[in-house]
Design an enzyme around this catalytic site. Structure first.
Site, PDB file in Angstrom:
ATOM      1  N   ASP A   4      59.677 -40.059  14.167  1.00  0.00           N
ATOM      2  CA  ASP A   4      58.471 -40.231  13.345  1.00  0.00           C
ATOM      3  C   ASP A   4      58.331 -39.080  12.362  1.00  0.00           C
ATOM      4  OD1 ASP A   4      56.246 -41.551  12.425  1.00  0.00           O
ATOM      5  OD2 ASP A   4      54.893 -40.756  13.947  1.00  0.00           O
TER       6      ASP A   4
ATOM      7  N   ASN B 113      41.804 -36.650  19.118  1.00  0.00           N
ATOM      8  CA  ASN B 113      41.129 -35.884  18.078  1.00  0.00           C
ATOM      9  C   ASN B 113      41.648 -34.450  18.148  1.00  0.00           C
ATOM     10  OD1 ASN B 113      39.669 -38.198  17.622  1.00  0.00           O
ATOM     11  ND2 ASN B 113      37.865 -37.505  18.740  1.00  0.00           N
TER      12      ASN B 113
END
Length: 796
Positions: free
Chosen positions: A155, A22
């Protein structure tokens, strides 16, 4: 949530969420400098591969100091978290900047000024060419630096390109930024997949986000750093046009779309993409890496080397207006316009019933009122409900379905790499390469091969998995008597009467599953025969009740783990076979060893090929698709649960002892079936979406609630009914034995508890299902004695 203070840093509001971490907004209590705190949850890093990814990310970021790479300021560790203190980029990511452009223009003063001075072409979803070139130059600057460090990011996507507010000309030059000083500053983030990879080296790990993934990776071929250039081309296209160059719902469709284009990239006229940017994109989006633009050509391209100048001296903001750079970009938008707190993130939880949230659509509950009272005197203990199964279950399922759903495919054109898929494949890879024996190495090219590879191939081999072992299953005992309750008895009696009134199946078929799908004036009957290889290991031992929950410790033996995993994988396999029927109806392919359980598949009359090529109507596709997704969801839940157990055992034992070849074998099997089931579920979802688009709104809105438990229960009872008939006729006893075993494992799957939520079955439901398992188990025991007796007489 982490503590409110981490060292000198105060933790603020959450601004993002990912598969393993998070992200919170925070600040240094001494300097008051804002930071982004990436808190990685330790409990989610269940194997060495995931921990290694984090360690690599930290080691890379510690040594990377570049104006267009998000800086790592500090690292802290607590009991439950790894905290990465990162440079704070208050404008969010590039994806948010593109997709939320109109709302940001209306609410964010700086963005308003940017698009007022550099407006997008009329009716275009893309960005102004100056903004695009600014971002491309900054991205190129970062890539050039990574290139000098022999790093491949692997990515690159809009979600990993973060934006900071523009700075003054002096600060811009002092920090050595690239691009135009009055525009937002782009920085590359998220190095979790990055690796040190020299120019001549090749990698073959599948990672990254599919929509921006190079075709050589999609084909599971070896690749080098030029794979990043393809991703750059896809990102530049999205900046210019507003959508990805090859929209797709899964890897298979994406690769097909790429290959179909044959390097001919189309650009909407409304986007008004300049010729030099078109040329750059086309040079980057070459299918063959050898034909793709080289890094040197990319860095020397006119788009990259062009010196940008402000179009006017007008400031982006009036002199008396300032923005609070501590506010995150989403905080400027009204709360009702933020449809998903996690819009910037690549999140889908494929753990347990999270799979269900990802795949199922909202539906209205409608009970089946079809009731045909009848009685079969030959069967005393098997009178189940086939049309009104588990009213309470259906009600609970409907309550869950009424909640907001997160699509497996985020937005329309974005493919999510699911957290569970990453974890499942990471553990399987780790065990496969952990020296767990020759058998594990042998499985590398068989069981571990992701389903997409086979499915995207134009030629399919029927021997794909011929060397796969079936899981072994321990001995367990069926309780003889479990008293029935009223919760299900009435419904079960009604259904069994209706089922037993149906005509007997053809002879010489061990298990016959009849799929009746009605489309107004037409009725299709699909018959599927399970062959005797299905669950063969379950027929070699006594089929009994499932094991109790297993507490994993460092002293838990391989055999205990294997026994529990075998129990779960057998249940998953039984449900997967039922899901395969639905998949085959929507995508009839030549049978391979993966679907060898289907010996015959066709309509009533049958065809030489065994397949019916008659197109299905949208309403029929919708019905089959919803049922198929529900069944694959159940399969994924069971496989995910099995992998969770394996992950926990490996976390506690990886340093002290290797996994046995038998355990590795089983983990590779789980990985293969998980990947295959996920791909097939995505394929069905695509077919389902297309069918819904063709239906009238009235047709689409008045549907039955699809409950996997009902489908499974119906089929298990039908299999048992047919087996009873065959047993009484003394017809195909070996096939009948297999049928009983299959029915038991399907019912066992209904009893598998969900560790995170309240069970969908109440106590009465569970007791009733246990009664039928006991009843079928008793018949199975009697049948086996009969088979053994017959076998002994034959040998005399």
């Amino acid at each position: 949530m982490p503590d409110r203070k981490i060292g000198d840093y105060v933790v603020g509001a959450e601004i993002g969420r990912g598969s393993f971490a998070n992200v919170y907004k925070g600040y240094n209590s001494k300097t008051q400098v804002s930071v982004a705190i990436k808190s990685v949850i330790k409990s989610r890093l269940r194997n060495k591969k995931l921990i290694e990814n984090l360690e690599v990310e930290i080691s890379i970021l510690k040594n990377l100091k570049h104006p267009h790479v998000v800086a790592l300021l500090d690292c802290e560790q607590s009991k439950h978290y790894f905290h990465l203190l990162m440079e704070y980029c208050s404008l969010g990511d590039l994806s948010y900047f593109i997709t939320k452009r109109e709302e940001l223009i209306s609410n964010h003063p700086l963005i308003t000024g940017v698009f007022k001075k550099y407006p997008s072409p009329e009716n275009s979803k893309g960005l102004n060419e100056v903004i695009t070139i600014n971002f491309v130059q900054q991205l190129a600057s970062a890539l050039k630096f990574l290139r000098s460090q022999n790093l491949v990011h692997r990515d690159i996507k809009p979600q990993n390109l973060l934006l900071s507010p523009p700075v003054s000309r002096e600060v811009f030059e002092d920090r050595k930024y690239t691009g135009l000083w009055e525009l937002p500053v782009l920085k590359i983030a998220d190095f979790g997949f990055a690796r040190f990879l020299p120019a001549t080296s090749m990698a073959e790990t599948l990672c990254g986000s599919p929509l921006y993934m190079a075709p050589e990776i999609l084909r599971y071929e070896k690749y080098n750093a030029k794979a990043d250039l393809w991703s750059v081309g896809a990102v530049v296209y999205e900046m210019s046009v507003g959508t990805p160059p090859f929209p797709a719902h899964n890897h298979v469709e994406l690769l097909r779309n790429i290959e179909r284009q044959k390097d001919k990239i189309s650009f909407p006229k409304v986007a008004q993409v300049p010729p030099e940017i078109i040329q750059l994109i086309c040079g980057l989006l070459k299918q063959q890496a050898t034909e793709r633009m080289s890094f040197q050509e990319f860095f020397n391209d006119p788009v990259i080397t062009t010196k940008l100048q402000p179009c006017s001296d007008e400031p982006l903001l009036p002199q008396n207006q300032h923005i609070d750079e501590n506010l995150f970009i989403s905080e400027y938008l009204p709360r009702n316009s933020i449809t998903d707190k996690n819009i910037n993130n690549n999140i889908t939880n494929i753990a347990k019933n999270g799979v269900e949230e990802a795949l199922l659509e909202e539906e209205d509950e409608e009970e089946d009122q079809d009731q045909l009272p009848s009685k079969n005197d030959n069967i005393q203990h098997m009178e189940p409900d086939s049309s009104m199964l588990l009213n309470k279950t259906t009600q609970k399922q409907t309550e869950v379905q009424s909640q907001p759903r997160r699509e497996l495919v985020s937005e329309k054109d974005y493919v999510v790499v699911e957290k569970r898929a990453v974890e499942v494949n990471a553990l399987a890879d780790e065990l496969e390469h952990a020296g767990s024996g020759a058998l594990a190495m042998q499985l590398t090219n068989n069981v571990g091969t992701p389903y997409t590879r086979r499915y995207s191939s134009s030629s399919r081999s029927s021997s794909t998995g011929s060397n796969q072992r079936r899981p072994s299953f321990g001995d367990r005992k069926v309780p003889i008597s479990i008293s029935p309750t009223n919760a299900l008895s009435k419904a079960i009696n009604i259904a069994s009467n209706r089922l037993f009134k149906q005509p007997s199946p053809p002879k010489a078929t061990p298990v016959l599953l009849e799929e009746k799908d009605k489309d107004k004036n037409t009725e299709r009957l699909t018959s599927t025969v399970f062959n005797q290889n299905m669950l063969n290991s379950t027929t070699t031992r006594e089929i009994t009740r499932p094991l109790h929950s297993l507490t994993i410790t460092s002293s838990t033996s391989d055999e205990e783990i294997i026994q529990r995993l075998s129990n779960l994988t057998t249940k998953a396999y039984a449900i997967k076979l039922l899901a395969e029927i639905k998949f085959s109806q929507l995508a009839p392919l030549p049978p391979s060893n993966e679907t060898a359980v289907f010996d015959n598949y066709g309509d009533d009359e049958g065809t030489q090929s065994g397949y019916n090529n008659e197109p299905l109507s949208p309403i029929l596709i919708k019905t089959i698709g919803e049922e198929g997704i529900a069944l694959y969801v159940k399969t994924l839940f069971l496989l995910s649960k099995a992998m969770n157990i394996a992950m926990e055992w490996w976390r506690l034992n990886s340093l002290s002892r290797p996994a046995s070849p038998k355990l590795n074998d089983l983990v590779q099997w789980i990985r293969g079936k998980f990947n295959e089931s996920l791909e097939k579920a995505e394929f069905i979802k695509l077919k389902l979406q297309n069918a819904k688009e063709q239906l009238e709104e009235s047709e689409s809105d008045t549907d039955k609630t699809v409950v996997a438990e009902k489908l499974i229960f119906d089929r298990a009872i039908e299999i048992s009914r047919i087996a009873v008939v065959n047993e009484l006729k003394n017809d195909d006893l070996v096939g009948t034995e297999l049928s009983y075993a299959t029915a038991i494992w399907m019912l066992e799957a209904l009893l598998e508890p969900d560790d995170t939520e309240e069970s969908k079955l109440d106590d009465e439901d569970r007791k009733m299902i246990e009664k039928f398992i006991s009843s079928i188990g008793n018949r199975l025991s009697v049948l086996r004695k009969k088979i053994e007796s017959t076998s002994q007489e034959t040998r005399k």
